[in-house]
Scaffold this motif. Structure first.
Motif, PDB file in Angstrom:
ATOM      1  N   LEU A 103       0.831  -1.195   0.000  1.00 42.02           N
ATOM      2  CA  LEU A 103       0.000   0.000   0.000  1.00 42.02           C
ATOM      3  C   LEU A 103       0.873   1.255   0.000  1.00 42.02           C
ATOM      4  N   GLU A 104       1.985   1.217   0.764  1.00 42.24           N
ATOM      5  CA  GLU A 104       2.853   2.392   0.855  1.00 42.24           C
ATOM      6  C   GLU A 104       3.448   2.725  -0.513  1.00 42.24           C
ATOM      7  N   ASP A 105       3.970   1.686  -1.178  1.00 37.77           N
ATOM      8  CA  ASP A 105       4.559   1.891  -2.506  1.00 37.77           C
ATOM      9  C   ASP A 105       3.538   2.485  -3.462  1.00 37.77           C
ATOM     10  N   PHE A 106       2.365   1.875  -3.424  1.00 39.01           N
ATOM     11  CA  PHE A 106       1.313   2.274  -4.361  1.00 39.01           C
ATOM     12  C   PHE A 106       0.923   3.734  -4.119  1.00 39.01           C
ATOM     13  N   CYS A 107       0.729   4.088  -2.854  1.00 37.80           N
ATOM     14  CA  CYS A 107       0.290   5.445  -2.549  1.00 37.80           C
ATOM     15  C   CYS A 107       1.373   6.460  -2.923  1.00 37.80           C
ATOM     16  N   ARG A 108       2.640   6.041  -2.761  1.00 36.46           N
ATOM     17  CA  ARG A 108       3.727   6.938  -3.107  1.00 36.46           C
ATOM     18  C   ARG A 108       3.761   7.154  -4.620  1.00 36.46           C
ATOM     19  N   ARG A 109       3.622   6.055  -5.365  1.00 35.87           N
ATOM     20  CA  ARG A 109       3.743   6.173  -6.822  1.00 35.87           C
ATOM     21  C   ARG A 109       2.542   6.837  -7.456  1.00 35.87           C
ATOM     22  N   PHE A 110       1.368   6.583  -6.907  1.00 35.10           N
ATOM     23  CA  PHE A 110       0.163   7.083  -7.581  1.00 35.10           C
ATOM     24  C   PHE A 110      -0.624   7.989  -6.654  1.00 35.10           C
ATOM     25  N   LYS A 111       0.074   8.882  -5.953  1.00 42.39           N
ATOM     26  CA  LYS A 111      -0.608   9.583  -4.873  1.00 42.39           C
ATOM     27  C   LYS A 111      -1.738  10.477  -5.362  1.00 42.39           C
ATOM     28  N   ASP A 112      -1.716  10.865  -6.632  1.00 37.31           N
ATOM     29  CA  ASP A 112      -2.769  11.760  -7.119  1.00 37.31           C
ATOM     30  C   ASP A 112      -3.921  11.019  -7.783  1.00 37.31           C
ATOM     31  N   VAL A 114      -6.966   7.177  -3.944  1.00 36.29           N
ATOM     32  CA  VAL A 114      -5.782   6.862  -3.142  1.00 36.29           C
ATOM     33  C   VAL A 114      -5.812   7.587  -1.790  1.00 36.29           C
ATOM     34  N   ALA A 115      -6.391   8.780  -1.785  1.00 37.16           N
ATOM     35  CA  ALA A 115      -6.430   9.517  -0.516  1.00 37.16           C
ATOM     36  C   ALA A 115      -7.286   8.756   0.498  1.00 37.16           C
ATOM     37  N   GLY A 116      -6.766   8.596   1.694  1.00 35.30           N
ATOM     38  CA  GLY A 116      -7.532   7.939   2.759  1.00 35.30           C
ATOM     39  C   GLY A 116      -7.678   6.440   2.590  1.00 35.30           C
ATOM     40  N   LEU A 117      -6.929   5.862   1.664  1.00 38.76           N
ATOM     41  CA  LEU A 117      -7.096   4.441   1.358  1.00 38.76           C
ATOM     42  C   LEU A 117      -6.703   3.546   2.534  1.00 38.76           C
TER      43      LEU A 117
END
Lengths: 440, 456
Positions: free
Chosen positions: A330-339, A343-346
């Motif tokens: 989840l951390e990797d994903f949120c970092r790569r696709f944060k916009d 993704v916000a609040g996931l």
């Protein structure tokens, strides 16, 4: 008390030692001050106990209970193909102060009160015969229906007649039972898309009138191998796409009625469910959803130690990793696709849903240690739970920290049942030891 | 006191000269050789001599067939023996379990209730001879019963043997598990024969509350409860917004009415009819009195009880059922706790009415994060104090089911005391910790009583 086990040097007075359901009179020496338990080398070898490992010791009436003996129920195929995982289980169980061994259905001899299984020996495994364990960590799944029924009967007997506590009473969560379990509770009923059982064609017809996107799934299927995606086309009719066993299905039906008569021929005699489909968000043309790992921590509370985001294989209708999806933490994903949308609040959403689903399923199915929850977001960002998995893979391979908590929980269950047996009675353990007296 | 495990040897040819024991055992028992002592098993007492037999291993006893037959002893069986008062050698103990005729037939057909299997293996563990019989098998005049004796091997019946046994000193009578004679009458008969019946007996709700109200230690667990009369109805409507009207001697949610204040619109009276819930809105207390009037005239008296703001689990109401049993030292002990979850929107938690049974740690852990252990302690404390109070007034009992409600603030209230607890809820829970105890404690407690524990 937690003790370090060492080989006995010299001689010692014999006494009764209980390991699992077995009782033996052997020489031993317990140094309760330094917390060291010395046992004959032959005994350690016979039960696969390594020197210097930790165990728990419980001085009961007239005997010393040692262990807990932790049986890990696996499929023999897993044993052959998954040596690294076995080693992690073995190492973490010993670190939690238990004596682990692996077994499968065929090795259980209830009448004789023993199990023939395997113990880790360095880089390999070897056969070992041990008494019935103090606790069982159930990691076995049974795709074959006959085996599944036999395993269920055996679990029941071990639990209800031999009083052995289980981590994972359930071997699987059939999709229909999962749906019903989550619909039972106000807090979880809004998480599951409407589902019906496949079989009644009138009900199916009405269902397809209500929903434009529908999944047809085998009730007991896994790894996305028996899933059809049915989508109403804008021009009328339905597109059907998916996988049934080894067979890839891709076709079009001109009308709903045609679809309703086509599907029964396709699915055969198994139990299937029909679930409303959720339109998952896409990234680079690929759908993504989440696998939430919910596990007991060492004290028996649920925790969410790992969330994987699965970026689906465009060629598959599911996001199963075994069907070509790419996993991200989840951390990797949120970092790569944060916009990206959703993704916000996931993380907060996933953790909340994981806890809710774990609580509802455990209340319904009985004691569990771990579940995997498949969750996705709809276009409005609302979370939906598609299904749950009773034997989630430990990501690409077992991670020590995840296994450690489960093993600590198993030890906790075993110690609790030791106490349950001893307290308040006349102090006699099962089976009846051949001992001199019953001090009252 | 020390009890020793011995194997019975019953020789075919009868030498007729008393019981033979190894010297070591006689010494440990502190019983005299070659002097007259009594052998006791259950109510049977026979005077004879003890002889030293130097050829016997230290854990074997030889009893002549004539004595063994009258004492109900079986050869090849491992039993406990101990000395009572320096002049009696006691065997077993012999414990009776009285069941219905039908249940006995089922057992003989190899189809036993799991509870009985567990009791039989618990008995074997501690050298107790447990016999099953129905009321017609007891011959009070001869102090004898025709019993069936189970020899359990790893959870299955390997043999079910019938035979004559002395009347046991202690008889368990789980009358909740089937039909049989009135425990009260049986208790009177048994008392004259010198034996103790440990029975289930139905406890009316108001009876329990009347007893408990007089005990300061449990008063804080009692919700407002009173017999339903026009006066109590009026007072309760002044004091509470949510009330339940329940038949005093029925359970499982039948005949229960709920009365809730609807602000300015008056009161809502709900009950479960044959086809679903029936609602009536009643504008004022007069209309309520009129609507409730049939309950005042009902054959079974009604009670009125305040509605409890129960905690919820994932949005569903729940209560907890605690099985309390006397243990092998005569003390009340919590054997198992099951949380019972009502279906959505319902207040009825019974598994027979769609309720679900779940482990209390999980349910309370979710509903009271960080405080679950304290709530569990409070539940245990309440159940034990209530059991002690009921036992003191209506005893002796060996097990009780205590239904408790847990309120949103974590405090505990009594819902009902069940004198004939079924273990269904706990069995559905499949908690080995509880399962270990349920069948074991009654046997241990009965054995403790036989061996001289406080029999009252």
């Amino acid at each position: 008390m937690r003790v370090k086990v060492v080989p006995l040097s010299g001689s010692a007075a014999p006494g009764w030692i209980q390991l699992g359901s077995g009782l033996a009179r052997i020489p031993y020496h317990l140094d309760a001050h330094r917390l060291v338990l010395a046992l004959p080398r032959g005994f350690l070898d016979r039960c696969g106990c390594t020197s210097q490992q930790d165990l728990h010791a419980y001085p009961a009436n007239g005997r010393l209970v040692i262990g807990p003996l932790l049986g890990i129920w696996v499929r023999p195929s897993a044993l052959r193909s998954w040596l690294r995982g076995i080693r992690t289980f073995d190492r973490e169980a010993r670190a939690a102060g238990a004596l682990p061994f692996f077994f499968d259905l065929d090795g259980i001899d209830r009448a004789a009160g023993r199990i023939t299984g395997w113990t880790a020996a360095g880089e390999r495994i070897r056969r070992v015969t041990l008494p019935l364990p103090d606790v069982i960590y159930n990691r076995a799944t049974f795709p074959d229906l006959h085996e599944r029924a036999a395993a269920r009967a055996m679990r029941r007997a071990l639990l209800e007649e031999e009083f052995i506590p289980f981590v994972n009473v359930a071997s699987g969560f059939p999709k229909w039972d999962t749906y019903r379990a989550l619909r039972r509770f106000p807090a979880t009923r809004g998480l599951v898309p409407e589902t019906i059982r496949f079989g009644d064609s009138a009900a199916l017809f009405r269902f397809l009138r209500r929903h434009r996107l529908v999944f047809l799934k085998a009730d007991g299927g896994s790894h996305g191998t028996e899933v059809l995606r049915l989508e109403a086309a804008l021009t009328g009719g339905w597109s059907v796409e998916g996988q049934i066993g080894d067979r890839r299905v891709q076709t079009r039906m001109a009308t709903t009625a045609q679809l309703c008569s086509f599907l029964p021929r396709l699915v055969g005699t198994k139990e299937w469910v029909v679930q409303r489909g959720i339109r998952l968000p896409r990234l680079q043309g690929r759908r993504w959803d989440l696998r939430i790992d919910v596990k007991k921590d060492g004290t028996g509370r649920w925790a969410v130690p790992l969330v994987l985001v699965r970026l689906g294989n465009p060629a598959s209708v599911t996001t199963n990793i075994s069907r070509g999806a790419t996993p991200f933490t989840l951390e990797d994903f949120c970092r790569r696709f944060k916009d990206a949308p959703g993704v916000a609040g996931l993380e907060e959403k996933a953790t909340r849903v994981g806890h809710l689903v774990a609580a509802a399923l455990e209340a319904t199915f009985g004691g569990l240690g771990e579940i995997g929850v498949d969750m996705g977001l709809d276009p409005a960002g609302r979370p939906w739970v598609f299904e749950a998995n009773a034997k989630p893979q430990y990501g690409p391979r077992p991670r020590s920290r995840l296994v450690r908590a489960i093993m600590a929980y198993a030890v906790r269950l075993a110690l609790r049942s030791w106490v349950g047996r001893e307290e308040g009675g006349t102090g006699c353990l099962r089976p009846l030891p051949v001992q001199e007296s019953f001090p009252w | 006191m020390e009890r020793f495990a011995v194997d019975m040897i019953i020789p075919a040819e009868d030498s007729g000269d008393g019981a033979r024991l190894p010297a070591l055992l006689l010494d440990r028992l502190r019983l005299p050789a070659d002097k007259a002592v009594a052998l006791r098993c259950g109510m049977q007492r026979i005077r004879t001599r003890l002889r030293v037999d130097r050829r016997l291993p230290p854990d074997k006893v030889r009893i002549p067939a004539s004595l063994a037959g009258r004492l109900g002893l079986r050869g090849g069986v491992r039993m406990g023996i101990w000395s009572e008062g320096g002049a009696t050698l006691a065997f077993g103990p012999l414990i009776g379990c009285m069941v219905s005729r039908q249940m006995l037939r089922d057992m003989e057909a190899g189809d036993a209730v799991t509870d009985f299997l567990h009791m039989a293996s618990a008995a074997r563990e501690i050298g107790v001879l447990l016999i099953f019989f129905h009321s017609g098998d007891i011959h009070w005049e001869q102090a004898e019963v025709r019993g069936r004796w189970i020899n359990p091997r790893r959870g299955r019946f390997s043999r079910l043997e019938a035979g004559r046994f002395p009347l046991p000193r202690v008889i368990l009578y789980p009358s909740g598990l089937g039909s049989g004679p009135d425990p009260h009458r049986l208790e009177t008969r048994a008392r004259t024969a010198g034996c103790t019946i440990l029975a289930h007996r139905h406890i009316r709700k108001l009876e329990a509350f009347d007893i408990l109200r007089r005990v300061p230690a449990v008063r804080r667990y009692l919700p407002y409860t009173a017999p339903l009369t026009p006066a109590t109805l009026r007072r309760a409507m002044e004091a509470y917004d949510d009330l339940y009207l329940k038949p005093d001697d029925l359970s499982r949610g039948r005949g229960v009415h709920r009365l809730t204040r609807q602000g300015a619109r008056g009161w809502l009276l709900t009950h479960r009819g044959t086809t679903g819930n029936v609602d009536r809105t009643l504008p004022d207390p007069g209309a309520v009195r009129e609507a409730v009037a049939p309950l005042l005239r009902a054959r079974s008296p009604y009670l009125i009880q305040e509605g409890l703001p129960l905690a919820t689990f994932l949005g569903n109401r729940f209560d907890v059922r605690v099985l309390v049993q006397k243990n092998g030292r005569g003390r009340w002990t919590v054997s198992g706790i099951a949380a019972r979850l009502a279906p959505i929107g319902s207040a009825i938690t019974s598994p027979r009415s769609g309720g679900l049974v779940a482990p209390p740690q999980q349910v309370l852990g979710y509903s009271f994060p960080g405080r679950a252990d304290a709530v569990v302690r409070e539940v245990r404390q309440a159940a034990l104090s209530i059991a002690e109070a009921i036992d003191a007034a209506l005893g002796p009992r060996y097990e009780l089911g205590i239904d408790l409600g847990v309120l949103r603030d974590g405090s505990v209230r009594l819902i009902e005391v069940n004198g004939r607890p079924l273990t269904v809820s706990l069995q559905r829970l499949r908690d080995p910790f509880a399962a270990e105890r349920i069948g074991r404690y009654p046997v241990h407690y009965a054995a403790w009583l036989d061996a001289g524990g406080d029999r009252r």
